[in-house]
Write a protein that holds these residues in place. Structure first.
Motif, short mmCIF file in Angstrom:
data_model
loop_
_atom_site.label_atom_id
_atom_site.label_comp_id
_atom_site.label_asym_id
_atom_site.label_seq_id
_atom_site.Cartn_x
_atom_site.Cartn_y
_atom_site.Cartn_z
N GLY A 175 0.79 -1.22 0.00
CA GLY A 175 0.00 0.00 0.00
C GLY A 175 0.83 1.27 0.00
O GLY A 175 0.27 2.37 -0.05
N GLY A 176 2.15 1.13 0.05
CA GLY A 176 3.03 2.29 0.00
C GLY A 176 3.47 2.81 1.36
O GLY A 176 4.23 3.79 1.43
N THR A 177 3.02 2.17 2.42
CA THR A 177 3.46 2.59 3.75
C THR A 177 4.92 2.21 3.96
O THR A 177 5.33 1.10 3.60
CB THR A 177 2.60 1.92 4.83
OG1 THR A 177 1.24 2.29 4.64
CG2 THR A 177 3.05 2.34 6.23
N THR A 178 5.67 3.12 4.54
CA THR A 178 7.08 2.87 4.79
C THR A 178 7.36 2.84 6.29
O THR A 178 6.67 3.46 7.08
CB THR A 178 7.97 3.93 4.13
OG1 THR A 178 7.60 5.22 4.63
CG2 THR A 178 7.82 3.91 2.62
N ARG A 179 8.39 2.09 6.63
CA ARG A 179 8.82 2.03 8.03
C ARG A 179 10.33 1.92 8.05
O ARG A 179 10.92 1.21 7.21
CB ARG A 179 8.19 0.82 8.71
CG ARG A 179 8.54 0.67 10.19
CD ARG A 179 7.52 -0.20 10.91
NE ARG A 179 7.43 -1.55 10.36
CZ ARG A 179 8.09 -2.59 10.87
NH1 ARG A 179 8.91 -2.41 11.89
NH2 ARG A 179 7.95 -3.79 10.35
N ARG B 269 10.08 2.21 -4.60
CA ARG B 269 9.95 1.06 -5.49
C ARG B 269 9.45 1.52 -6.85
O ARG B 269 8.83 2.57 -6.98
CB ARG B 269 8.98 0.04 -4.90
CG ARG B 269 7.57 0.56 -4.84
CD ARG B 269 6.61 -0.39 -4.18
NE ARG B 269 5.25 0.14 -4.24
CZ ARG B 269 4.27 -0.25 -3.48
NH1 ARG B 269 4.49 -1.20 -2.59
NH2 ARG B 269 3.08 0.28 -3.60
N ASP B 270 9.72 0.69 -7.84
CA ASP B 270 9.21 0.89 -9.19
C ASP B 270 8.58 -0.43 -9.60
O ASP B 270 9.28 -1.37 -9.96
CB ASP B 270 10.35 1.28 -10.14
CG ASP B 270 9.85 1.62 -11.54
OD1 ASP B 270 8.81 1.08 -11.95
OD2 ASP B 270 10.53 2.40 -12.22
N ASN B 271 7.28 -0.50 -9.49
CA ASN B 271 6.59 -1.76 -9.77
C ASN B 271 6.79 -2.22 -11.21
O ASN B 271 6.90 -3.42 -11.47
CB ASN B 271 5.10 -1.63 -9.46
CG ASN B 271 4.83 -1.46 -7.98
OD1 ASN B 271 5.60 -1.91 -7.14
ND2 ASN B 271 3.73 -0.80 -7.66
N ALA B 272 6.85 -1.28 -12.12
CA ALA B 272 7.00 -1.63 -13.54
C ALA B 272 8.35 -2.32 -13.80
O ALA B 272 8.47 -3.14 -14.71
CB ALA B 272 6.87 -0.39 -14.40
N LYS B 273 9.34 -1.96 -12.99
CA LYS B 273 10.68 -2.54 -13.16
C LYS B 273 10.97 -3.64 -12.14
O LYS B 273 12.09 -4.15 -12.09
CB LYS B 273 11.74 -1.44 -13.03
CG LYS B 273 11.68 -0.38 -14.11
CD LYS B 273 12.80 0.65 -13.94
CE LYS B 273 12.75 1.68 -15.05
NZ LYS B 273 13.82 2.71 -14.88
N ASN B 274 9.97 -4.00 -11.34
CA ASN B 274 10.17 -5.03 -10.31
C ASN B 274 11.37 -4.70 -9.43
O ASN B 274 12.16 -5.58 -9.08
CB ASN B 274 10.38 -6.42 -10.94
CG ASN B 274 9.23 -6.83 -11.82
OD1 ASN B 274 8.08 -6.54 -11.52
ND2 ASN B 274 9.54 -7.48 -12.93
N THR B 275 11.50 -3.44 -9.07
CA THR B 275 12.71 -2.97 -8.39
C THR B 275 12.36 -2.19 -7.14
O THR B 275 11.39 -1.42 -7.12
CB THR B 275 13.55 -2.10 -9.33
OG1 THR B 275 13.90 -2.88 -10.50
CG2 THR B 275 14.82 -1.63 -8.66
N VAL B 276 13.17 -2.38 -6.11
CA VAL B 276 13.08 -1.58 -4.89
C VAL B 276 14.42 -0.91 -4.67
O VAL B 276 15.47 -1.50 -4.97
CB VAL B 276 12.66 -2.44 -3.68
CG1 VAL B 276 13.66 -3.54 -3.38
CG2 VAL B 276 12.40 -1.57 -2.45
N TYR B 277 14.38 0.31 -4.18
CA TYR B 277 15.59 1.11 -4.01
C TYR B 277 15.77 1.50 -2.54
O TYR B 277 14.80 1.57 -1.77
CB TYR B 277 15.51 2.39 -4.84
CG TYR B 277 15.27 2.17 -6.31
CD1 TYR B 277 13.98 2.24 -6.84
CD2 TYR B 277 16.32 1.90 -7.17
CE1 TYR B 277 13.76 2.05 -8.19
CE2 TYR B 277 16.11 1.70 -8.52
CZ TYR B 277 14.82 1.78 -9.03
OH TYR B 277 14.61 1.57 -10.37
#
Length: 115
Positions: free
Chosen positions: A54-58, A71-79
């Protein structure tokens, strides 16, 4: 089998910045959360930051205000953008993806903060 490939680690001076990336080898469905953990020598693996579906960060208290997870869902990537790095941030950083039924880990990338 899904693989998580991390990149972006390295040696940086105190006060410097690094950006870690973690890309999945294929689309992962039913993601609950994506996150970064780290493990320093002699220590247990600890949570650094997570981002939920849902986009919540901790964040861990030790990195609040300095690190940002995205994150970039289209690229299956988290930064993980890491600013104002300190020597105590030195560790192997691991990417993690949790789904309803599975959990995936990357191989780890070394981050060393030293002058």
């Amino acid at each position: 089998q899904v693989q998580l490939v991390e990149s972006g680690g390295g040696l940086v001076q105190p006060g410097g910045s690094l950006r870690l990336s973690c890309q999945a080898s294929e689309k992962i469905f039913s993601i609950v959360a994506m996150g970064w953990y780290r493990q320093a020598p002699g220590n247990q693996r600890e949570l650094v930051a997570i981002i939920t579906s849902g986009g919540t960060t901790r964040y861990a208290d030790s990195v609040k205000g300095r690190f940002t997870i995205s994150r970039d869902n289209a690229k299956n990537t988290v930064y993980l953008q890491m600013n104002s790095l300190k020597p105590e941030d030195t560790a192997v950083y691991y990417c993690n993806v949790r789904t309803i039924t599975m959990q995936y880990w990357g191989q780890g990338t070394q981050v060393t903060v030293s002058s």
